[in-house]
Design an enzyme around this catalytic site. Structure first.
Site, mmCIF file in Angstrom:
data_model
loop_
_atom_site.group_PDB
_atom_site.id
_atom_site.type_symbol
_atom_site.label_atom_id
_atom_site.label_comp_id
_atom_site.label_asym_id
_atom_site.label_seq_id
_atom_site.Cartn_x
_atom_site.Cartn_y
_atom_site.Cartn_z
ATOM 1 N N TYR A 1 40.675 50.314 31.652
ATOM 2 C CA TYR A 1 40.823 49.347 31.922
ATOM 3 C C TYR A 1 40.879 48.043 31.078
ATOM 4 C CZ TYR A 1 38.570 44.970 33.393
ATOM 5 O OH TYR A 1 37.843 44.132 33.278
ATOM 6 N N HIS B 1 35.092 32.785 35.611
ATOM 7 C CA HIS B 1 36.834 33.475 35.111
ATOM 8 C C HIS B 1 37.886 32.723 36.829
ATOM 9 C CE1 HIS B 1 40.288 35.566 34.569
ATOM 10 N NE2 HIS B 1 39.452 36.321 35.318
HETATM 11 FE FE1 FEO Z 1 41.135 38.918 35.283
HETATM 12 FE FE2 FEO Z 1 38.417 40.338 37.629
HETATM 13 O O1 FEO Z 1 40.103 39.117 37.251
#
Ligand code: FEO
Length: 401
Positions: free
Chosen positions: A194, A81
Site C-alpha cells: 500500500y 478525503h
Molecule cells: Fe484515496 Fe481510499 O482513497
C-alpha cells in the site's frame, strides 16, 4: 437491510464500514486480498459519522449504523478525503440523514462541490483546528498530498484515537477488524504494498507528518484507517514501518523485471540474478507474465537496483514492460542503480527503450544495455552474470560510502 452490525473500536467509536471481498483491481492496483472501506460512528452526546464507503456499499453501512443508533440522529459527518471509495456514498447519506454539517478540509469542500454534494451542508475545518462535535473533541490536521490535496486526519482526544483516512492503511478484506487479530507478516506485506503504490511519491511528506505528530506530544492509543484493520494495540508498529519506508534507504537488494517471448530474455534474467546473488545481493525476480505492476512497485520499495529485460516486438519495448515501467516511474522511486538487457531477433530496440525508461526515472546506469541476438550462448550468459556481479559490487561500494 438486516445482517450487518457495527463493531466497537474504542469507548466512543464503532466501525460501521464495509468489507469488499471481491475487488481485485483498485484503480490499477492489484488487490488479491480485497479491501475494506472503513467508516466510523462516534457516539458522544450526538452521533458523528466519520467518512463513508464506496457507493455500492451504502446500504450495508447504514445497516451497521442502525445497529447502534437511528441514522437520522446523525447531525455531523466528517469527510477526511474525497476520493470516491470514501465519499461515493456521501450524497446518498446526506440526502437520507440530512445532517446539519459535513466537515472537510478547504480542498475537500471544493472537491465535494465538484462531486455535486449540496454545498449548504459543507463547511471547511482549518489545519490545527479543534472542534467539539457531538460533545467530543476533535483536532484536525491537514495532510496535503497524503495522498490527495484534500486529505486530512483527525484526533479524537477522549479516546486518544487517530482517524487517519488512507494513512496507515492496507487493502485487506478480513473478518478481523483489528490488526492484533491478523497475521503479522501478511499485514506487513500488504501495508508495504500500500505504501509503495499509494504513498511513495510523497515519501518526504510522510516523514514531515510523522515528525509533526511526534511534536504534538499526543498519546496515540488507536489508529483507525479507512482501509484494513484498526490498530488498537501497538500502533507504533505501523508508525515505525512508515517511518522506515519513507526513508527509501537502498538495501543490498536488486529487482529484475522482465518479459520474454521465447525464453532467451528469461534466461538472461536468471544469469544476471546468479551474478547478483554471487556478490551477496538479494534478488527479487519479477516476470511480468503473471505479476502485476503493483507487485513490481512493492518489490522496488527499498531496493538498490533495478534491471529491466525486454525482448523486441514490432521495433519496440514489450508492452507489459511499457505498462509496468510507466506505472513505477510515476511512483518516483529513488536511489536506484540499474541496467537494461534483452534478447532480440531482428532490430533490437527493446533493451534501448527499456534503458530510456530507466534514464527517465533517474536510475544511475552501471552499464550500457546488454543486447543478445536470439539465444544466449555460454559467452553471452557469462556476460549476463558479469553484469549481475558488477551491479552487486556497485551496491556494496555504495553501502560503504
Ligand atoms: Fe484515496 Fe481510499 O482513497
Amino acid at each position: 437491510m438486516a445482517g450487518f452490525e457495527a463493531v466497537r473500536v474504542s469507548e466512543h467509536v464503532f466501525w460501521v464500514g464495509a468489507i469488499d471481498w471481491s475487488v481485485r483491481d483498485f484503480h490499477g492496483y492489484s488487490t488479491p486480498r480485497g479491501t475494506t472501506y472503513n467508516a466510523f460512528l462516534v457516539m458522544g452526546e450526538q452521533p458523528v459519522l466519520v467518512d463513508t464507503v464506496k457507493a455500492p456499499f451504502v446500504a450495508e453501512m447504514m445497516a451497521r449504523i442502525g445497529s447502534v443508533t437511528d441514522p437520522a440522529n446523525i447531525k455531523v459527518i466528517i469527510s477526511h478525503h474525497s476520493e470516491m471509495d470514501h465519499s461515493g456514498a456521501l450524497p446518498e447519506v446526506v440526502a437520507t440523514v440530512k445532517p446539519e454539517k459535513v466537515y472537510a478540509s478547504v480542498m475537500g469542500v471544493k472537491n465535494l462541490h465538484d462531486q455535486h454534494l449540496d454545498p449548504v451542508h459543507v463547511a471547511a475545518v482549518k489545519d490545527g483546528e479543534t472542534l467539539k462535535l457531538g460533545g467530543l473533541t476533535f483536532t484536525f490536521l491537514e495532510t496535503r498530498m497524503l495522498h490527495w490535496p484534500d486529505s486530512m486526519v483527525s484526533y479524537l482526544h477522549e479516546d486518544e484515537l487517530v482517524f487517519s483516512q488512507d494513512g496507515f492503511g492496507m487493502h485487506l478484506a478480513s473478518s478481523a477488524r483489528f490488526a492484533d487479530e491478523c497475521d503479522l507478516s501478511m499485514m506487513e506485506y500488504e501495508a508495504k504494498k500500500y505504501f509503495a503504490n499509494i504513498l511513495l511519491p510523497y515519501a518526504p511528506l510522510v516523514t514531515k507528518l510523522l515528525e509533526r505528530i511526534k511534536g504534538l506530544g499526543i498519546n496515540i492509543k488507536t489508529i483507525a484507517p479507512d482501509h484494513g484493520p484498526v490498530w488498537r494495540r501497538n500502533p507504533a508498529m505501523m508508525l515505525n514501518w512508515w517511518a522506515e519506508w519513507a526513508k527509501q534507504r537502498p538495501e543490498n537488494r536488486a529487482v529484475i523485471v522482465y518479459d520474454t517471448m521465447w525464453q532467451s530474455t528469461a534466461l538472461m534474467a536468471r544469469a544476471i540474478a546468479d551474478g547478483l546473488a554471487s556478490g551477496g545481493t538479494r534478488v527479487s525476480v519479477v516476470p511480468m507474465q503473471g505479476s502485476s505492476r503493483a507487485e513490481l512497485a512493492t518489490e522496488l520499495l527499498g531496493a538498490g537496483a533495478l534491471l529491466v529485460g525486454s525482448p523486441t516486438i514490432n521495433n519496440g519495448l514489450f508492452p507489459s514492460l511499457a505498462d509496468s515501467l510507466t506505472y513505477v516511474r510515476g511512483l518516483k522511486p529513488k536511489n536506484l542503480i540499474g541496467a537494461a538487457f534483452g534478447s532480440y531477433g531482428w532490430s533490437g530496440e527493446g533493451p534501448g527503450q527499456a534503458e530510456d525508461y530507466l534514464k527517465s526515472m533517474g536510475v544511475e546506469l552501471v552499464a550500457p544495455a546488454l543486447k543478445q541476438k536470439f539465444v544466449p550462448d555460454d559467452a553471452a550468459l557469462a556476460r549476463c552474470r558479469e553484469l549481475g556481479s558488477l551491479v552487486s559490487t556497485r551496491l556494496r561500494e555504495r553501502a560503504g560510502r
